[in-house]
Enzyme design. Structure first.
Site, mmCIF file in Angstrom:
data_model
loop_
_atom_site.group_PDB
_atom_site.id
_atom_site.type_symbol
_atom_site.label_atom_id
_atom_site.label_comp_id
_atom_site.label_asym_id
_atom_site.label_seq_id
_atom_site.Cartn_x
_atom_site.Cartn_y
_atom_site.Cartn_z
ATOM 1 N N LYS A 141 39.488 35.074 10.030
ATOM 2 C CA LYS A 141 38.551 35.112 11.152
ATOM 3 C C LYS A 141 39.285 34.914 12.483
ATOM 4 O O LYS A 141 40.143 34.031 12.612
ATOM 5 C CB LYS A 141 37.467 34.042 10.991
ATOM 6 N N CYS A 231 35.185 43.109 18.915
ATOM 7 C CA CYS A 231 34.005 42.268 18.710
ATOM 8 C C CYS A 231 32.981 42.536 19.816
ATOM 9 O O CYS A 231 33.296 42.424 21.001
ATOM 10 C CB CYS A 231 34.393 40.796 18.713
ATOM 11 N N LYS A 268 42.539 46.572 15.994
ATOM 12 C CA LYS A 268 41.204 46.755 15.432
ATOM 13 C C LYS A 268 40.298 47.288 16.537
ATOM 14 O O LYS A 268 40.023 46.601 17.525
ATOM 15 C CB LYS A 268 40.659 45.438 14.876
#
Length: 497
Positions: A141, A231, A268
């Site tokens: 995480k 995110c 990412k």
């Protein structure tokens, strides 16, 4: 061999229990594990576990007696159907999992399955249990150097006809542990599981912070770094997906992380763009060794018609959040394919994610160019135990198709897929074929064809569909809506004049 015989719909009321009462009640089999294999599209794997003699045939079925939904899950009938499949001939699974072996930018992996960066890989105990279950690695995480304060509740979903989640929304942010606490976890994991991949997801606020976090992760045992440019839930602007939408920032921060460490670095990327390609090229220019994609899609899930507030609701307010689960898989596959088509990106490792739940989902990502596979939402719903059927199903498939390694399958589906429809042949038609023994006469196909198709179907006096070939255009809407899977494609023919 891999044509389905059993479906989730056959056991839709099964709760997929933990420490399942049905298995505790049975002294001969593990019904819960067999049912779970059906659920995760691995009925061949389940059938192969059965012996020539099925104990269910003359059994009073204590499994059904102890089922938490007594009378609603036809356990004995499902196991009997599995046994029939086994008697028809199901090849045993290979005695080893060598075909699943691959690598992550040179780091050897026992299989391509990783946990993606999220709550499912957020502390030592969780990662250790996942490793023990058979996962090859984790993307931990996301670690950051600023405080994280989460809202409650922070999840919502869209459910299917059973208890399964089709789409999942979260407004969760990053790790709420300090950098020092997370580094201690890396050291502990590295000591006990040196052969498992520790992919450290990080997020910084400037070049110095990106470099500091990347270097710290390497120094404390991480095998690679994943840069979270994706995110969608950050409370502070200019972070996460705000970066991923600006290729110049992707390149700058990738370069900062890459220059600070010697381990592989992946970017990412956010799907909240028209195309991943510009950001992926920027990441490569910054020195990235690979791309992870996709992260969650910005979404609004549900609106309470009484309070007028979306979910999850926090003191009467909600927010746009990240959408994941089975519903996003088609979008994820399209974006993975776009990366695979781009010649300038060849050589980059692609770690694919977005709706992977079964081994078949996983193979689709592989065939479109992903070398490793990351999973979160399915684990949140069903647990780490899904790795059993992910590995078994993929191993069987690779064996059936004659692959010596999962690596041999990477990208094989790219040439048959086009970004536009102008390449498709339009002079022939495939008519639907009706399997009369499966048809129960519900008429769903007729309703859909009449009101959503080309009025080519009608019901006979005995409630069986009759096709008018002069009206049918071969759209196959009927095959999609049939609840008993009684409609299949026939051979291709020239369109009637």
């Amino acid at each position: 061999m891999f044509e389905k015989m059993l479906y989730r719909s056959d056991m839709i009321r099964c709760l997929l229990c933990r420490d399942a009462p049905c298995s505790r009640a049975c002294t001969k089999l593990d019904p819960a594990a067999l049912l779970r294999s059906i659920w995760f599209d691995n009925e061949s794997g389940a059938a192969a576990k059965l012996s020539d003699t099925l104990p269910c045939l003359f059994c009073p079925a204590p499994c059904e007696e102890h089922c938490l939904r007594r009378g609603e899950v036809p356990i004995r009938a499902l196991l009997t159907a599995l046994h029939r499949k086994a008697r028809l001939g199901v090849e045993p699974c290979p005695g080893n999992e060598n075909r699943l072996r691959t690598d992550f930018c040179g780091f050897p992996l026992e299989n391509p399955f990783l946990l993606s960066s999220s709550v499912v890989a957020s502390n030592y105990d969780m990662c250790a249990r996942a490793f023990d279950a058979g996962w090859a690695g984790v993307s931990f995480k996301t670690i950051c150097n600023f405080e994280i304060h989460e809202a409650s509740p922070r999840y919502s979903s869209i459910a299917g006809s059973g208890q399964d989640i089709i789409g999942f929304k979260n407004i969760e942010q990053l790790s709420d542990h300090s950098v020092e606490e997370n580094m201690a976890i890396f050291r502990q994991l590295n000591r006990k599981y040196p052969h498992k991949l520790i992919l450290a997801s990080i997020m910084g606020r400037d070049e110095q912070e990106w470099g500091y976090l990347a270097r710290s992760c390497e120094d404390n045992g991480a095998d690679a770094v994943e840069l979270n440019f994706s995110c969608p839930n950050m409370a502070e602007s200019g972070l996460g997906s705000d970066i991923g939408q600006i290729p110049e920032l992707v390149e700058r921060y990738t370069a900062a992380a890459k220059s600070a460490c010697s381990i592989p670095v992946l970017a990412k990327l956010t799907p909240n763009v028209a195309s991943l390609v510009p950001a992926a090229k920027a990441a490569k220019n910054g020195g990235a060794d690979g791309i992870s994609a996709i992260n969650t899609i910005k979404s609004v899930v549900g609106l309470n018609l009484h309070t007028f507030v979306s979910s999850p609701a926090v003191h009467g307010l909600s927010a746009v959040g990240g959408y994941s689960g089975c519903a996003v898989k088609p979008i994820a596959l399209r974006m993975i394919a776009e990366l695979g088509w781009e010649k300038e990106l060849q050589g980059l490792h692609i770690s694919g994610m977005g709706g992977i739940e079964t081994w078949q989902d996983a193979m689709e990502f592989v065939l479109l160019g992903a070398s490793t596979l990351q999973v979160t939402t399915a684990v949140m719903q069903y647990g780490y135990r899904i790795i059993d059927d992910l590995k078994d199903g993929m191993n069987r498939y690779l064996t059936e198709k004659g692959f010596g390694s999962v690596k041999e399958a990477v990208g094989l589906g790219l040439d048959s897929l086009s970004a536009t429809t102008d390449v498709l042949e339009r002079d022939t038609v495939i008519y639907p074929k009706f399997l009369r023994d499966r048809c129960v006469g519900c008429g769903r196909c007729v309703t859909s064809c009449m009101d959503g198709g080309h009025q080519a179907l009608r019901l006979s006096a005995v409630r069986k569909p009759i096709l008018d070939p002069h009206r049918c255009v071969g759209c196959h809407l009927c095959t999609l809506v049939c609840p008993t899977h009684a409609i299949v494609p026939s051979g291709r023919r020239m369109k009637p004049i």
